[in-house]
Design an enzyme around this catalytic site. Structure first.
Site, mmCIF file in Angstrom:
data_model
loop_
_atom_site.group_PDB
_atom_site.id
_atom_site.type_symbol
_atom_site.label_atom_id
_atom_site.label_comp_id
_atom_site.label_asym_id
_atom_site.label_seq_id
_atom_site.Cartn_x
_atom_site.Cartn_y
_atom_site.Cartn_z
ATOM 1 N N TRP A 123 0.831 -1.200 0.000
ATOM 2 C CA TRP A 123 0.000 0.000 0.000
ATOM 3 C C TRP A 123 0.858 1.240 0.000
ATOM 4 O O TRP A 123 1.983 1.234 0.515
ATOM 5 C CB TRP A 123 -0.915 -0.024 1.209
ATOM 6 N N PRO A 153 10.109 2.738 1.924
ATOM 7 C CA PRO A 153 11.333 2.695 1.113
ATOM 8 C C PRO A 153 11.616 3.994 0.380
ATOM 9 O O PRO A 153 12.777 4.375 0.208
ATOM 10 C CB PRO A 153 11.074 1.550 0.132
ATOM 11 N N ILE A 200 2.354 2.502 3.382
ATOM 12 C CA ILE A 200 3.261 1.625 4.124
ATOM 13 C C ILE A 200 4.403 1.159 3.231
ATOM 14 O O ILE A 200 5.542 1.594 3.371
ATOM 15 C CB ILE A 200 2.486 0.413 4.705
ATOM 16 N N CYS A 201 4.095 0.266 2.301
ATOM 17 C CA CYS A 201 5.141 -0.405 1.525
ATOM 18 C C CYS A 201 5.735 0.459 0.423
ATOM 19 O O CYS A 201 6.766 0.099 -0.144
ATOM 20 C CB CYS A 201 4.584 -1.695 0.936
ATOM 21 N N VAL A 202 5.103 1.589 0.125
ATOM 22 C CA VAL A 202 5.696 2.559 -0.796
ATOM 23 C C VAL A 202 6.392 3.666 -0.020
ATOM 24 O O VAL A 202 7.537 4.019 -0.307
ATOM 25 C CB VAL A 202 4.626 3.152 -1.741
#
Length: 221
Positions: free
Chosen positions: A115, A123, A118-120
């Site tokens: 998502w 990083p 979060i995951c974008v």
């Protein structure tokens, strides 16, 4: 704040590397910022554009055994390519992914994933802090709510991350329609994934290849 402007700030295929993160069934099931089919279509278009321009693309999932495999619309573009499976939520803490990106020798890091918040975001913010030129493709990403997507974008912009959509990125990579080989490949991607623009192009080709009737200039009301 250092502003991103000038010709050198535009993205170039020879300097770009793309990382596609966690486009998996579990994540897609709770995407509410976008229509899920749109996310699939846009991510496939992004992947195909990267391939057309020879941009190295890193594919990664998180605990695929439970969250599901990467969408076939993506893996079909890169048959046989390894998908890096992680336990880290933050992709940029996974040594294998970071090493794969560094091995390309490129510094324009492009990220899309599920998502966004979060995951974008994690990083993107970490890599930007480490000196990478980071761009997030917002319409090939998605969040659990419209608010989550928008707040994540605001947070990343505040950290110095660039935001684009997949078709804008493809146009920036193309830059000049005189690049005939890439133009032909990009046009094929547009016809498949750019909605009305693709249909309009196909219609244009139909009209150009349709003989004009002899009485075409004699319209009557």
């Amino acid at each position: 704040m250092t502003f991103r402007n000038g010709l050198a700030s535009l993205l170039r295929p020879e300097d770009s590397v793309l990382v596609l993160i966690d486009h998996q069934p579990y994540q897609l099931a709770n995407v509410n910022s976008h229509e899920p089919q749109m996310v699939i279509n846009n991510t496939a278009g992004l992947a195909k554009a990267a391939k057309a321009f020879g941009v190295p693309t890193i594919l990664t999932t998180v605990i695929a055994e439970r969250g599901g495999l990467l969408f076939p619309q993506i893996t079909d573009v890169f048959p046989g390519q390894e998908v890096i499976d992680r336990t880290f939520i933050n992709t940029w803490e996974d040594r294998k992914v970071v090493d794969a990106v560094k091995a390309t020798g490129r510094k324009q890091l492009i990220i899309a994933g599920l998502w966004t918040e979060i995951c974008v975001a994690m990083p993107a913010i970490q890599a930007r802090g480490e000196g990478w030129d980071v761009t997030v493709i917002t319409d090939a990403s998605g969040a659990v709510s419209v608010e989550a997507h928008q707040v994540a974008i605001q947070r990343m912009i505040a950290a110095g991350v660039n935001m684009m959509t997949w078709l804008a990125l493809a146009a920036e990579w193309q830059r000049d329609w005189a690049r005939a080989d890439q133009a032909a490949a990009l046009t094929k991607v547009i016809t498949q994934h750019a909605g009305g623009s693709g249909i309009a192009y196909l219609w244009e080709q139909q009209l150009l290849n349709t003989p004009v009737p002899g009485n075409a200039g004699c319209l009557s009301v």
